[in-house]
Design a protein around this motif. Structure first.
Motif, PDB file in Angstrom:
ATOM      1  N   ASP A 200       0.735  -1.262   0.018  1.00 52.26           N
ATOM      2  CA  ASP A 200      -0.173   0.094  -0.001  1.00 52.26           C
ATOM      3  C   ASP A 200       0.754   1.329  -0.126  1.00 52.26           C
ATOM      4  O   ASP A 200       2.003   1.325   0.567  1.00 52.26           O
ATOM      5  N   GLN A 201       0.431   2.429  -0.677  1.00 57.52           N
ATOM      6  CA  GLN A 201       1.007   3.418  -0.691  1.00 57.52           C
ATOM      7  C   GLN A 201       0.722   4.101   0.745  1.00 57.52           C
ATOM      8  O   GLN A 201      -0.489   4.044   1.224  1.00 57.52           O
ATOM      9  N   LYS A 202       1.967   4.736   1.296  1.00 57.56           N
ATOM     10  CA  LYS A 202       1.647   5.245   2.738  1.00 57.56           C
ATOM     11  C   LYS A 202       2.180   6.803   2.877  1.00 57.56           C
ATOM     12  O   LYS A 202       2.895   7.048   2.152  1.00 57.56           O
ATOM     13  N   GLY A 203       1.819   7.111   3.852  1.00 61.20           N
ATOM     14  CA  GLY A 203       2.156   8.558   4.385  1.00 61.20           C
ATOM     15  C   GLY A 203       2.963   8.388   5.625  1.00 61.20           C
ATOM     16  O   GLY A 203       3.658   7.375   5.854  1.00 61.20           O
ATOM     17  N   PHE A 204       3.130   9.435   6.202  1.00 61.89           N
ATOM     18  CA  PHE A 204       3.861   9.772   7.340  1.00 61.89           C
ATOM     19  C   PHE A 204       3.726   8.702   8.469  1.00 61.89           C
ATOM     20  O   PHE A 204       2.548   8.605   8.811  1.00 61.89           O
ATOM     21  N   ARG A 205       4.771   7.841   8.955  1.00 65.80           N
ATOM     22  CA  ARG A 205       4.639   6.822  10.020  1.00 65.80           C
ATOM     23  C   ARG A 205       3.927   5.881   9.582  1.00 65.80           C
ATOM     24  O   ARG A 205       3.294   5.085  10.382  1.00 65.80           O
ATOM     25  N   GLY A 206       3.640   5.699   8.294  1.00 69.98           N
ATOM     26  CA  GLY A 206       3.151   4.268   7.721  1.00 69.98           C
ATOM     27  C   GLY A 206       1.603   4.414   7.454  1.00 69.98           C
ATOM     28  O   GLY A 206       0.904   3.303   7.027  1.00 69.98           O
ATOM     29  N   ARG A 207       0.878   5.558   7.789  1.00 73.47           N
ATOM     30  CA  ARG A 207      -0.414   5.730   7.518  1.00 73.47           C
ATOM     31  C   ARG A 207      -0.625   5.151   6.018  1.00 73.47           C
ATOM     32  O   ARG A 207      -0.320   5.732   4.889  1.00 73.47           O
ATOM     33  N   VAL A 208      -1.647   4.359   5.851  1.00 76.89           N
ATOM     34  CA  VAL A 208      -2.041   3.952   4.597  1.00 76.89           C
ATOM     35  C   VAL A 208      -3.098   4.994   3.884  1.00 76.89           C
ATOM     36  O   VAL A 208      -4.147   5.617   4.565  1.00 76.89           O
ATOM     37  N   LEU A 209      -2.678   5.337   2.719  1.00 84.75           N
ATOM     38  CA  LEU A 209      -3.295   6.565   2.093  1.00 84.75           C
ATOM     39  C   LEU A 209      -4.675   5.839   1.455  1.00 84.75           C
ATOM     40  O   LEU A 209      -4.770   4.792   0.912  1.00 84.75           O
ATOM     41  N   GLN A 210      -5.710   6.557   1.540  1.00 87.27           N
ATOM     42  CA  GLN A 210      -7.171   6.293   0.985  1.00 87.27           C
ATOM     43  C   GLN A 210      -8.185   7.313   0.733  1.00 87.27           C
ATOM     44  O   GLN A 210      -7.865   8.402   1.730  1.00 87.27           O
ATOM     45  N   ASP A 211      -9.104   7.308  -0.157  1.00 89.91           N
ATOM     46  CA  ASP A 211     -10.149   8.134  -0.291  1.00 89.91           C
ATOM     47  C   ASP A 211     -11.356   8.025   1.013  1.00 89.91           C
ATOM     48  O   ASP A 211     -11.243   6.979   1.821  1.00 89.91           O
ATOM     49  N   LYS A 212     -12.435   8.689   0.867  1.00 91.50           N
ATOM     50  CA  LYS A 212     -13.386   8.561   1.693  1.00 91.50           C
ATOM     51  C   LYS A 212     -14.243   7.577   1.594  1.00 91.50           C
ATOM     52  O   LYS A 212     -14.864   6.910   2.752  1.00 91.50           O
ATOM     53  N   SER A 213     -14.079   6.530   0.626  1.00 91.22           N
ATOM     54  CA  SER A 213     -14.793   5.473   0.381  1.00 91.22           C
ATOM     55  C   SER A 213     -13.901   4.235   0.608  1.00 91.22           C
ATOM     56  O   SER A 213     -14.289   3.027   0.556  1.00 91.22           O
ATOM     57  N   GLY A 214     -12.434   4.530   1.186  1.00 92.48           N
ATOM     58  CA  GLY A 214     -11.459   3.474   1.748  1.00 92.48           C
ATOM     59  C   GLY A 214     -10.763   3.063   0.328  1.00 92.48           C
ATOM     60  O   GLY A 214     -10.057   2.173   0.301  1.00 92.48           O
ATOM     61  N   THR A 215     -10.969   3.530  -0.948  1.00 93.23           N
ATOM     62  CA  THR A 215      -9.983   3.239  -2.201  1.00 93.23           C
ATOM     63  C   THR A 215      -8.933   3.903  -1.912  1.00 93.23           C
ATOM     64  O   THR A 215      -8.527   4.853  -1.630  1.00 93.23           O
ATOM     65  N   ARG A 216      -7.807   2.915  -2.220  1.00 93.79           N
ATOM     66  CA  ARG A 216      -6.408   3.127  -2.149  1.00 93.79           C
ATOM     67  C   ARG A 216      -5.764   3.448  -3.510  1.00 93.79           C
ATOM     68  O   ARG A 216      -6.195   3.008  -4.413  1.00 93.79           O
ATOM     69  N   PRO A 217      -4.709   4.501  -3.368  1.00 95.36           N
ATOM     70  CA  PRO A 217      -4.146   4.604  -4.655  1.00 95.36           C
ATOM     71  C   PRO A 217      -3.570   3.711  -5.488  1.00 95.36           C
ATOM     72  O   PRO A 217      -2.945   2.723  -4.727  1.00 95.36           O
ATOM     73  N   ALA A 218      -3.581   3.391  -6.543  1.00 98.15           N
ATOM     74  CA  ALA A 218      -3.015   2.491  -7.521  1.00 98.15           C
ATOM     75  C   ALA A 218      -2.235   3.094  -8.578  1.00 98.15           C
ATOM     76  O   ALA A 218      -2.530   2.775  -9.789  1.00 98.15           O
ATOM     77  N   VAL A 219      -1.184   3.754  -8.186  1.00 95.49           N
ATOM     78  CA  VAL A 219      -0.206   4.585  -9.022  1.00 95.49           C
ATOM     79  C   VAL A 219       0.743   3.296  -9.334  1.00 95.49           C
ATOM     80  O   VAL A 219       1.417   2.959  -8.674  1.00 95.49           O
ATOM     81  N   HIS A 220       0.956   3.396 -10.841  1.00 92.81           N
ATOM     82  CA  HIS A 220       1.814   2.261 -11.381  1.00 92.81           C
ATOM     83  C   HIS A 220       3.105   2.990 -11.486  1.00 92.81           C
ATOM     84  O   HIS A 220       3.535   4.044 -10.967  1.00 92.81           O
ATOM     85  N   SER A 221       3.865   2.452 -12.667  1.00 96.83           N
ATOM     86  CA  SER A 221       5.209   2.779 -12.924  1.00 96.83           C
ATOM     87  C   SER A 221       5.469   4.559 -12.629  1.00 96.83           C
ATOM     88  O   SER A 221       4.686   5.033 -13.373  1.00 96.83           O
ATOM     89  N   ASP A 222       6.328   4.822 -11.815  1.00 92.75           N
ATOM     90  CA  ASP A 222       6.318   6.468 -11.432  1.00 92.75           C
ATOM     91  C   ASP A 222       7.784   6.697 -11.611  1.00 92.75           C
ATOM     92  O   ASP A 222       8.253   7.722 -12.474  1.00 92.75           O
ATOM     93  N   VAL A 223       8.654   6.527 -10.337  1.00 90.44           N
ATOM     94  CA  VAL A 223       9.909   6.675 -10.254  1.00 90.44           C
ATOM     95  C   VAL A 223      10.760   6.367 -11.598  1.00 90.44           C
ATOM     96  O   VAL A 223      10.685   5.212 -12.020  1.00 90.44           O
ATOM     97  N   ILE A 224      11.784   7.238 -12.082  1.00 87.76           N
ATOM     98  CA  ILE A 224      12.460   6.955 -13.312  1.00 87.76           C
ATOM     99  C   ILE A 224      13.665   7.675 -13.112  1.00 87.76           C
ATOM    100  O   ILE A 224      13.861   8.821 -12.857  1.00 87.76           O
ATOM    101  N   GLU A 225      14.748   7.045 -13.507  1.00 83.40           N
ATOM    102  CA  GLU A 225      16.124   7.616 -13.514  1.00 83.40           C
ATOM    103  C   GLU A 225      16.878   6.625 -14.702  1.00 83.40           C
ATOM    104  O   GLU A 225      16.629   5.712 -14.883  1.00 83.40           O
ATOM    105  N   VAL A 226      17.822   7.420 -15.320  1.00 82.46           N
ATOM    106  CA  VAL A 226      18.656   6.911 -16.214  1.00 82.46           C
ATOM    107  C   VAL A 226      20.169   7.043 -15.692  1.00 82.46           C
ATOM    108  O   VAL A 226      20.499   8.145 -15.157  1.00 82.46           O
ATOM    109  N   SER A 227      20.921   6.169 -15.567  1.00 83.68           N
ATOM    110  CA  SER A 227      22.255   6.369 -15.146  1.00 83.68           C
ATOM    111  C   SER A 227      23.297   7.214 -16.051  1.00 83.68           C
ATOM    112  O   SER A 227      22.974   7.380 -17.119  1.00 83.68           O
ATOM    113  N   ALA A 228      24.214   7.641 -15.505  1.00 83.54           N
ATOM    114  CA  ALA A 228      24.923   8.723 -16.172  1.00 83.54           C
ATOM    115  C   ALA A 228      25.685   8.222 -17.387  1.00 83.54           C
ATOM    116  O   ALA A 228      25.634   8.964 -18.377  1.00 83.54           O
ATOM    117  N   ASP A 229      25.929   7.053 -17.472  1.00 79.20           N
ATOM    118  CA  ASP A 229      26.352   6.385 -18.721  1.00 79.20           C
ATOM    119  C   ASP A 229      25.153   6.168 -19.749  1.00 79.20           C
ATOM    120  O   ASP A 229      25.821   5.648 -20.840  1.00 79.20           O
TER     121      ASP A 229
END
Length: 364
Positions: free
Chosen positions: A206-235
């Protein structure tokens, strides 16, 4: 020497020694410095080599009234480029305006690149509204405009962030999961690893906030964000990616660009790098150190090439730390309060203006 003089001198020497230790400790431990404040929710900053600052503003639920992109001036953020690009209004198609900018960057080409998802949070983008736009950082003139067709970005996809190495642009799709590669030389676009399980949020995390609080909306639906973080090595040899919940993976860029490899073959070449906490954004340096904004700890952590992890700075002002930028030995980090938006906080938006962007010094 009399005993009193000895004691006084000894105490003075101890105080001086403690002061010297404290001063040395202060040099080793970075502190936060305010770079900019914003009346709008800002989750990204771009920094030029001349220390020009630009902010992007995603149009989340309850955060519609923003210019989407701005330059930081002495009087505060000013819409950039300051023409039709900043004039989107609800109900418009957003083909030639900035609608929901989730990332902004300045790379070696010295252009300001922005990722526009094309529609406010929870809405469907018009055909062609999801796009990459590059602006001249001085004049604001549009230099590049890349739109995604349904083959590159199927329905339900959402371009999230990008990195550029040489003439290749790499983009994560956080809506469906996948990597989009655009070749600036020939104009071709390739979609890879579409809906691969390794690019989608794991069901058991689960996607969490500060101190591990699970993120969710008013209906209890939790975020389902897929590939996000991206980096390319210097070479340019490796592309790193992760969902906001982790894990962090890497794959060869040469294999990614090899159209003769099908996704099943390509997926077998993906390597797990590390498990990571809930993460808002990242950066990588020339030595291969990967910096992660740790949302659960309100910190910025570093993952060394040898696998060692270290907390660089922890501060409760880093409320939902997001996209990181390294420039001239400084690490820039926005604090967009994402965990307090209505979709992550039980339906209640507890965010408060102004939104802060900080930086701290790397002492390495």
């Amino acid at each position: 020497m009399q005993r009193r003089e000895f004691i006084v001198g000894g105490v003075a020497a101890m105080c001086m020694a403690k002061s010297a230790i404290a001063a040395a400790d202060a040099l080793l431990k970075p502190g936060l410095e305010v770079v900019a404040t914003s009346p709008w929710l800002a989750n990204g900053i771009a920094v030029s080599s001349n220390d020009d600052y630009f902010l992007n503003f995603p149009r989340l639920q309850g955060h519609i009234a923003s210019p989407a992109l701005a330059r930081v001036t002495k009087s505060g953020p000013v819409p950039f480029p300051g023409n039709q690009w900043n004039k989107w209004q609800p109900g418009e198609d957003g083909l030639n305006s900035l609608v929901n900018v989730n990332a902004c960057h300045i790379f070696a080409d010295n252009l300001l690149w922005v990722v526009d998802q094309g529609a406010p949070q929870g809405e469907k983008a018009a055909k062609g509204a999801a796009k990459l736009v590059a602006f001249d950082i001085h004049s604001g003139e549009q230099q590049q405009l890349i739109r995604f067709d349904e083959q590159a970005l199927p329905q339900g996809g959402a371009p999230n962030d990008l990195r550029i190495h040489q003439h290749f642009i790499y983009v994560t799709d956080s809506g469906l999961g996948g990597i989009i590669i655009h070749d600036l030389q020939n104009g071709r676009t390739l979609r890879r690893l579409s809906k691969s399980t390794l690019l989608r949020k794991p069901d058991d995390l689960d996607q969490k906030g500060f101190r591990g609080r699970v993120l969710q909306d008013k209906s209890g639906t939790r975020p389902a964000v897929h590939s996000d973080v991206i980096e390319v090595s210097a070479d340019g040899m490796w592309l790193y990616f992760a969902t906001p919940t982790g894990p962090l993976y890497r794959v060869s860029t040469a294999a990614l660009r090899d159209a003769s490899l099908d996704d099943a073959t390509l997926e077998r070449q993906i390597q797990k790098v590390a498990d990571i906490p809930s993460t808002g954004g990242s950066a990588i340096d020339a030595l291969g150190n990967i910096y992660l904004s740790n949302v659960e700890n309100r910190s910025v952590d570093v993952l060394r090439p040898d696998g060692k992890k270290e907390v660089l700075i922890q501060d409760d002002r880093l409320l939902s730390p997001d996209a990181l930028v390294i420039e001239k030995g400084w690490v820039y980090v926005p604090a967009p309060q994402m965990e307090l938006t209505s979709s992550n906080n039980g339906g209640k938006d507890a965010t408060k203006a102004p939104w802060m962007i900080y930086r701290f010094r790397l002492h390495e």
